[in-house]
Design a protein around this motif. Structure first.
Motif, short mmCIF file in Angstrom:
data_model
loop_
_atom_site.label_atom_id
_atom_site.label_comp_id
_atom_site.label_asym_id
_atom_site.label_seq_id
_atom_site.Cartn_x
_atom_site.Cartn_y
_atom_site.Cartn_z
N ILE A 10 3.51 10.44 1.52
CA ILE A 10 2.57 10.02 0.47
C ILE A 10 3.34 9.34 -0.66
N GLY A 11 4.47 9.87 -1.03
CA GLY A 11 5.29 9.26 -2.06
C GLY A 11 5.76 7.87 -1.67
N THR A 57 2.75 5.46 -1.78
CA THR A 57 2.40 5.18 -3.17
C THR A 57 3.36 4.16 -3.76
N MET A 58 4.65 4.32 -3.49
CA MET A 58 5.65 3.38 -3.99
C MET A 58 5.41 1.99 -3.41
N ASN A 104 2.60 0.69 -2.38
CA ASN A 104 1.39 0.14 -3.01
C ASN A 104 1.69 -0.40 -4.40
N GLU A 105 2.46 0.34 -5.16
CA GLU A 105 2.81 -0.11 -6.51
C GLU A 105 3.62 -1.40 -6.47
#
Length: 120
Positions: free
Chosen positions: A93-94, A97-98, A100-101
């Motif tokens: 998940i981390g 998320t990274m 996507n950012e």
């Protein structure tokens, strides 16, 4: 003569056993552990109670808590598969998320479609 009677009466009321713990001394976890180990080695609880000046019910409580602690420690799992799976999922998940950012930042910087908007 009254002084002799008072002094002898005070001496009789005091505990004079060499191993007796003073009432004002705190029972640390280490001291309790030593007492519980003595109980587990088979020393009679009533003798320990008299020697240490601690009530029998309190010694039994310490013994019971020690046994519960041992049981809890033995039940604990090393390398729980659910915990390992959860940790792997959290890592993934981390990472997502990274990514996507980073993609959002790249889109904001480039604006490839921003200048082609129609003027209707």
């Amino acid at each position: 003569m009254e002084k002799d009677i008072i002094a002898s009466g005070a001496a009789e009321g005091e505990r004079s056993s060499p191993g007796a713990a003073p009432d004002n001394k705190r029972w640390s976890a280490n001291r309790k552990k030593e007492v519980v180990l003595r109980l587990m080695r088979g020393e009679p609880i009533d003798a320990l109670s008299r020697e240490l000046g601690v009530e029998i019910y309190r010694l039994q409580q310490w013994h019971q808590k020690a046994l519960q602690g041992i049981e809890t420690a033995l039940k604990a799992r090393e390398g729980d598969p659910l915990a390992a799976e959860l940790n792997a999922a959290m890592r993934r998940i981390g990472e997502i998320t990274m990514e996507n950012e980073l993609l959002r930042e790249r889109i904001k910087r480039s604006h490839p479609l921003g200048s082609r908007r129609s003027k209707r």
